[in-house]
Design an enzyme around this catalytic site. Structure first.
Site, PDB file in Angstrom:
ATOM      1  N   TYR A  44      -6.659   1.685  -3.743  1.00 31.99           N
ATOM      2  CA  TYR A  44      -7.609   0.841  -3.002  1.00 31.99           C
ATOM      3  C   TYR A  44      -8.512   1.646  -2.069  1.00 31.99           C
ATOM      4  CZ  TYR A  44      -3.400   0.980  -0.080  1.00 31.99           C
ATOM      5  OH  TYR A  44      -2.283   1.386   0.603  1.00 31.99           O
ATOM      6  N   GLY A  47     -12.476   2.279  -2.689  1.00 28.86           N
ATOM      7  CA  GLY A  47     -13.538   1.375  -2.283  1.00 28.86           C
ATOM      8  C   GLY A  47     -13.340   0.741  -0.920  1.00 28.86           C
ATOM      9  N   HIS A  48     -12.242   1.035  -0.231  1.00 30.74           N
ATOM     10  CA  HIS A  48     -11.939   0.363   1.044  1.00 30.74           C
ATOM     11  C   HIS A  48     -11.514   1.380   2.086  1.00 30.74           C
ATOM     12  CE1 HIS A  48     -10.037  -2.531   3.842  1.00 30.74           C
ATOM     13  NE2 HIS A  48     -10.842  -3.390   3.273  1.00 30.74           N
ATOM     14  N   PHE A  49     -12.231   2.022   2.727  1.00 33.81           N
ATOM     15  CA  PHE A  49     -13.663   2.286   2.629  1.00 33.81           C
ATOM     16  C   PHE A  49     -13.818   3.761   2.369  1.00 33.81           C
ATOM     17  CE2 PHE A  49     -13.088  -1.294   5.583  1.00 33.81           C
ATOM     18  CZ  PHE A  49     -13.830  -2.273   4.950  1.00 33.81           C
ATOM     19  N   VAL A  54      -9.025   2.549   4.976  1.00 32.70           N
ATOM     20  CA  VAL A  54      -8.183   1.627   5.730  1.00 32.70           C
ATOM     21  C   VAL A  54      -7.423   0.773   4.728  1.00 32.70           C
ATOM     22  CG1 VAL A  54      -8.174  -0.306   7.356  1.00 32.70           C
ATOM     23  CG2 VAL A  54      -9.819   1.543   7.656  1.00 32.70           C
TER      24      VAL A  54
END
EC number: 4.2.1.59
Length: 140
Positions: A44, A47-49, A54
């Site tokens: 994850y 893309g986060h971030f 996070v």
């Protein structure tokens, strides 16, 4: 202590969605305390971030729910069943969870009637609350 293989014998989640690395304390039907080591390689974080990785809050809640599922599904009568979300109440996010953190996942089963129950869950990093919530589950 339960390893990933032992956790997989209790709950149906698998990589990359298994969000518990180990369970340190287990009282079937009552409570479980587990851990998730957060690494930069978590899928994850792509893309986060990208500039500031996070752990998404919903995945922190999911990690707590999986910990609660270990507690409830480790009861003999629930072997081979699945615990589904019935609700999330009073969720509060207090700090970011980032690569390098170890998330301590504590879920206490506070109520159960039939197949429906409630867990009080708190995730901490170094003793500091990251998230807390009341989780309703349905065993099916």
């Amino acid at each position: 202590m339960l390893t990933i293989k032992e956790i997989e014998e209790i709950i149906p989640h698998r990589h990359p969605f298994l969000l518990i690395d180990r369970v340190e304390e287990l009282e079937p039907g009552v409570k479980a305390i587990g851990y998730k080591s957060i690494t930069y390689n978590e899928p994850y974080f792509l893309g986060h971030f990208p500039e500031e990785p996070v752990m998404p809050g919903v995945l922190q809640i999911e990690a707590l729910a999986q910990t609660g599922a270990v507690a409830i599904l480790s009861k003999k009568e629930n072997k081979g069943k699945t615990a589904y979300f019935g609700g999330i109440n009073q969720a509060r996010f207090k700090r970011k969870v980032v690569p390098g953190d170890t998330l301590k996942l504590d879920c206490q089963i506070v109520k159960q009637k039939g197949s429906i129950g409630v867990g009080r869950a708190v995730a901490t990093v170094d003793g500091e609350i990251a998230v807390s919530a009341e989780l309703t589950f349905v065993v099916g």
